[in-house]
Design a protein around this motif. Structure first.
Motif, PDB file in Angstrom:
ATOM      1  N   SER A 238       5.395  -0.548  -1.205  1.00  0.00           N
ATOM      2  CA  SER A 238       5.600  -1.898  -0.678  1.00  0.00           C
ATOM      3  C   SER A 238       5.861  -1.804   0.810  1.00  0.00           C
ATOM      4  N   GLU A 239       5.479  -2.852   1.514  1.00  0.00           N
ATOM      5  CA  GLU A 239       5.731  -2.904   2.950  1.00  0.00           C
ATOM      6  C   GLU A 239       5.875  -4.355   3.362  1.00  0.00           C
ATOM      7  N   ALA A 240       6.790  -4.628   4.273  1.00  0.00           N
ATOM      8  CA  ALA A 240       7.011  -5.992   4.750  1.00  0.00           C
ATOM      9  C   ALA A 240       6.975  -5.995   6.271  1.00  0.00           C
ATOM     10  N   MET A 241       6.472  -7.091   6.835  1.00  0.00           N
ATOM     11  CA  MET A 241       6.486  -7.250   8.280  1.00  0.00           C
ATOM     12  C   MET A 241       6.581  -8.730   8.610  1.00  0.00           C
ATOM     13  N   MET A 242       7.146  -9.042   9.773  1.00  0.00           N
ATOM     14  CA  MET A 242       7.343 -10.429  10.192  1.00  0.00           C
ATOM     15  C   MET A 242       6.407 -10.741  11.346  1.00  0.00           C
ATOM     16  N   ASP A 243       5.857 -11.959  11.348  1.00  0.00           N
ATOM     17  CA  ASP A 243       4.965 -12.344  12.436  1.00  0.00           C
ATOM     18  C   ASP A 243       5.720 -13.103  13.513  1.00  0.00           C
ATOM     19  N   GLU A 244       4.996 -13.588  14.503  1.00  0.00           N
ATOM     20  CA  GLU A 244       5.622 -14.249  15.655  1.00  0.00           C
ATOM     21  C   GLU A 244       6.244 -15.593  15.305  1.00  0.00           C
ATOM     22  N   ASN A 245       5.904 -16.131  14.132  1.00  0.00           N
ATOM     23  CA  ASN A 245       6.473 -17.413  13.696  1.00  0.00           C
ATOM     24  C   ASN A 245       7.654 -17.252  12.734  1.00  0.00           C
ATOM     25  N   LEU A 247       7.555 -15.727   9.839  1.00  0.00           N
ATOM     26  CA  LEU A 247       7.116 -15.608   8.451  1.00  0.00           C
ATOM     27  C   LEU A 247       7.029 -14.135   8.077  1.00  0.00           C
ATOM     28  N   ILE A 248       7.368 -13.826   6.825  1.00  0.00           N
ATOM     29  CA  ILE A 248       7.388 -12.448   6.346  1.00  0.00           C
ATOM     30  C   ILE A 248       6.228 -12.252   5.383  1.00  0.00           C
ATOM     31  N   TYR A 249       5.460 -11.202   5.614  1.00  0.00           N
ATOM     32  CA  TYR A 249       4.353 -10.845   4.740  1.00  0.00           C
ATOM     33  C   TYR A 249       4.699  -9.528   4.057  1.00  0.00           C
ATOM     34  N   VAL A 250       4.530  -9.486   2.751  1.00  0.00           N
ATOM     35  CA  VAL A 250       4.934  -8.310   1.994  1.00  0.00           C
ATOM     36  C   VAL A 250       3.947  -8.070   0.861  1.00  0.00           C
ATOM     37  N   TYR A 251       3.745  -6.809   0.535  1.00  0.00           N
ATOM     38  CA  TYR A 251       2.972  -6.497  -0.661  1.00  0.00           C
ATOM     39  C   TYR A 251       3.740  -5.484  -1.490  1.00  0.00           C
ATOM     40  N   ASP A 252       3.443  -5.459  -2.785  1.00  0.00           N
ATOM     41  CA  ASP A 252       3.989  -4.439  -3.659  1.00  0.00           C
ATOM     42  C   ASP A 252       2.872  -3.980  -4.593  1.00  0.00           C
ATOM     43  N   ALA A 253       3.217  -3.416  -5.737  1.00  0.00           N
ATOM     44  CA  ALA A 253       2.201  -2.877  -6.637  1.00  0.00           C
ATOM     45  C   ALA A 253       1.308  -3.958  -7.225  1.00  0.00           C
ATOM     46  N   ASP A 254       1.780  -5.198  -7.271  1.00  0.00           N
ATOM     47  CA  ASP A 254       1.058  -6.268  -7.963  1.00  0.00           C
ATOM     48  C   ASP A 254       0.493  -7.358  -7.073  1.00  0.00           C
ATOM     49  N   LYS A 255       1.039  -7.530  -5.858  1.00  0.00           N
ATOM     50  CA  LYS A 255       0.711  -8.754  -5.108  1.00  0.00           C
ATOM     51  C   LYS A 255       0.895  -8.553  -3.616  1.00  0.00           C
ATOM     52  N   ILE A 256       0.340  -9.501  -2.855  1.00  0.00           N
ATOM     53  CA  ILE A 256       0.667  -9.696  -1.460  1.00  0.00           C
ATOM     54  C   ILE A 256       1.171 -11.128  -1.343  1.00  0.00           C
ATOM     55  N   LEU A 281       0.036  -3.074   6.400  1.00  0.00           N
ATOM     56  CA  LEU A 281      -0.496  -4.379   6.781  1.00  0.00           C
ATOM     57  C   LEU A 281      -0.577  -4.455   8.299  1.00  0.00           C
ATOM     58  N   HIS A 282      -1.553  -5.200   8.806  1.00  0.00           N
ATOM     59  CA  HIS A 282      -1.556  -5.522  10.234  1.00  0.00           C
ATOM     60  C   HIS A 282      -2.322  -6.821  10.438  1.00  0.00           C
ATOM     61  N   PHE A 283      -2.001  -7.506  11.550  1.00  0.00           N
ATOM     62  CA  PHE A 283      -2.561  -8.821  11.834  1.00  0.00           C
ATOM     63  C   PHE A 283      -3.701  -8.718  12.841  1.00  0.00           C
ATOM     64  N   ARG A 284      -4.702  -9.557  12.633  1.00  0.00           N
ATOM     65  CA  ARG A 284      -5.740  -9.786  13.638  1.00  0.00           C
ATOM     66  C   ARG A 284      -6.042 -11.271  13.621  1.00  0.00           C
ATOM     67  N   GLY A 285      -5.453 -12.002  14.589  1.00  0.00           N
ATOM     68  CA  GLY A 285      -5.648 -13.446  14.635  1.00  0.00           C
ATOM     69  C   GLY A 285      -5.106 -14.112  13.388  1.00  0.00           C
ATOM     70  N   ASP A 286      -5.958 -14.876  12.706  1.00  0.00           N
ATOM     71  CA  ASP A 286      -5.544 -15.601  11.504  1.00  0.00           C
ATOM     72  C   ASP A 286      -5.734 -14.783  10.232  1.00  0.00           C
ATOM     73  N   THR A 287      -5.982 -13.508  10.377  1.00  0.00           N
ATOM     74  CA  THR A 287      -6.290 -12.660   9.226  1.00  0.00           C
ATOM     75  C   THR A 287      -5.259 -11.546   9.077  1.00  0.00           C
ATOM     76  N   ILE A 288      -4.897 -11.246   7.817  1.00  0.00           N
ATOM     77  CA  ILE A 288      -4.064 -10.086   7.508  1.00  0.00           C
ATOM     78  C   ILE A 288      -4.986  -9.015   6.951  1.00  0.00           C
ATOM     79  N   HIS A 289      -4.920  -7.826   7.502  1.00  0.00           N
ATOM     80  CA  HIS A 289      -5.697  -6.703   6.990  1.00  0.00           C
ATOM     81  C   HIS A 289      -4.756  -5.757   6.237  1.00  0.00           C
ATOM     82  N   MET A 290      -5.212  -5.301   5.100  1.00  0.00           N
ATOM     83  CA  MET A 290      -4.416  -4.415   4.262  1.00  0.00           C
ATOM     84  C   MET A 290      -5.199  -3.141   3.992  1.00  0.00           C
TER      85      MET A 290
END
Length: 458
Positions: A238-245, A247-256, A281-290
């Protein structure tokens, strides 16, 4: 008499050697790990000890960063927690965790829980205990006064990674779960995560906490495990990261998923059954890449879990734009038992006469993988190779500095280079350098049997 002599010698081996404006500290013999508090004012050495049938203890030794002088040494038993913070040295005995004075080793206070988070500025330490690490408590760091205690869900005590600090009393962190906690009252909100495990009770239970494997979220980073390019936490996915707004984006074994600052879920997108493992995870504009590694543990000794894949999602809705599984079978002679992904800033020489380095750009739909010869390959989701960089030419980031980076080659005899933010070479370190650490604008370098501390603010 023999043991007294050993103690005296143990204190003498940390005597300083001066070189230019740096402070150099001699590393004790049989040193197995090195820790520094956030201030980098002291150095804690963990050394092996020649055990006998009746004495299986090891040693800790403390030196001052100000002049390199050895201050004190004590024995400790293997398998028990040892750590350091700005207030002192933590050392677990059969009943408690003692906090020892950095200058003389005298006991300051003690706690009934094993530290998992320290806030020196607010005089707070938070610890866990119990066979499932399910009891959490907050203490006044300087006095040992217990401020609060509560029971939490079963967990394995993964390092607390602080994601944000909304105010001085609140932290949002990732461990076995996402948590938001008031460090003074213990009031907490939890967002559960499902982690990939393999007999984790045995691997990362309280016995592992007691050995101090990176539990103090950034305070106990082992000196020989500081490569910020590749970070692997055995048994977790699992990994979590926060964006400039915020908001927290996180994934684990089952979901993002996407959460707000109160850990309320805004959207969730399931991952294919059994696919999730370690990744990033990393951000590119309006897209999250995993990028999902398809294994747990370090690549050399990792265990295949889940499936390696690359995917992208809409940041606002979680809608999956693209999903590419990487092959489940590959040439292990070329790639190894598990795919060894390279992440973080990667630098290559730009070919100019000024000896500049530039960051390697990764084409869309591709990722970087290290082969068994330590060469770095640009590959697509079918493992087709679009570029290859020799192990001696490509440099991975070892430390991000206020004014640049420390990078190193991946050759059999690695070299370390300090570069500016725009890629100009500032300093080349000798081939004896085997480790780099950054603490409070101080660069700490292990070279041979010496530890060199450079103040980056000078």
């Amino acid at each position: 008499m023999k043991s007294l002599l050993a103690v005296v010698l143990g204190l003498l081996i940390c005597q300083p050697v001066y070189a230019s404006d740096n402070i150099e500290i001699k590393i004790p013999q049989n040193c197995v790990d090195i820790h520094l508090p956030d201030t980098a004012s002291y150095v804690l050495f963990l050394t092996s000890y020649k055990p006998t049938i009746t004495d299986t203890q090891k040693r800790i030794k403390v030196a001052s960063r100000e002049d390199g002088r050895g201050l004190w040494a004590k024995k400790y038993y293997p398998g028990r927690f040892v750590g350091i913070c700005d207030h002192g040295v933590f050392m677990q005995d059969a009943f408690d965790v003692k906090l020892l004075d950095l200058k003389n080793g005298n006991e300051i206070t003690k706690f009934n829980h094993i530290p998992c988070y320290v806030d020196d500025a607010n005089d707070i330490v938070i610890g866990v205990r119990g066979s499932n690490c399910d009891k959490l408590a907050g203490y006044r760091l300087s006095t040992g006064e217990k401020l609060w205690e509560k029971k939490i869900g079963k967990n394995y005590g993964l390092e607390w990674n602080v994601i944000s600090r909304p105010d001085p009393s609140t932290i949002i962190f990732q461990s076995d779960y996402l948590g938001k906690i008031d460090i003074f009252s213990g009031e907490m909100t939890v967002y559960p995560l499902k982690n990939v495990t393999h007999d984790m009770k045995k691997s990362l239970g309280e016995s592992a906490l007691a050995s101090g494997i990176g539990i103090l979220g950034g305070l106990l980073t082992g000196f020989y495990a500081i490569n910020v390019v590749m970070v692997y936490n055995v048994g977790f996915g699992s990994e979590a990261m926060m964006d400039e707004n915020g908001l927290i984006y996180v994934y684990d074994a089952d979901k993002i998923a996407c959460l707000d600052s109160e850990l309320k879920e805004l959207w969730q997108t399931p991952l294919p059954n059994g696919a999730g493992s370690r990744g990033e995870l990393h951000f590119r504009g309006d897209t999250i890449h995993m990028l999902n590694y398809g294994c747990i543990g370090a690549p050399e000794t990792g265990i295949k879990k889940g499936k390696p894949f690359m995917a992208s999602f809409n940041r606002a809705t979680g809608e999956c734009h693209k999903w590419d599984f990487l092959p489940e079978k590959w040439d292990e002679g070329e790639f190894g038992k598990t795919l060894n992904f390279v992440t973080g800033p990667v630098f290559v020489h730009d070919g100019s006469s000024d000896n500049n380095y530039s960051s390697l750009e990764i084409p869309s739909g591709c990722c970087l993988i290290k082969n068994t010869g330590n060469d770095v390959l640009i590959v697509d989701s079918d493992l087709n190779v679009f570029g290859k960089y020799d192990s001696g030419d490509v440099h991975l980031t070892m430390a991000e500095l206020p004014d640049g980076y420390v990078i190193r080659t991946q050759s059999d005899t690695p070299s370390y280079i300090r570069i500016t933010a725009d890629g100009k070479v500032g300093e080349v370190y000798d081939s004896a350098t085997t480790g780099i650490m950054l603490r409070n604008n101080r660069l700490v370098r292990k070279s041979g049997n010496m530890l060199t501390v450079t103040d980056l603010t000078d």
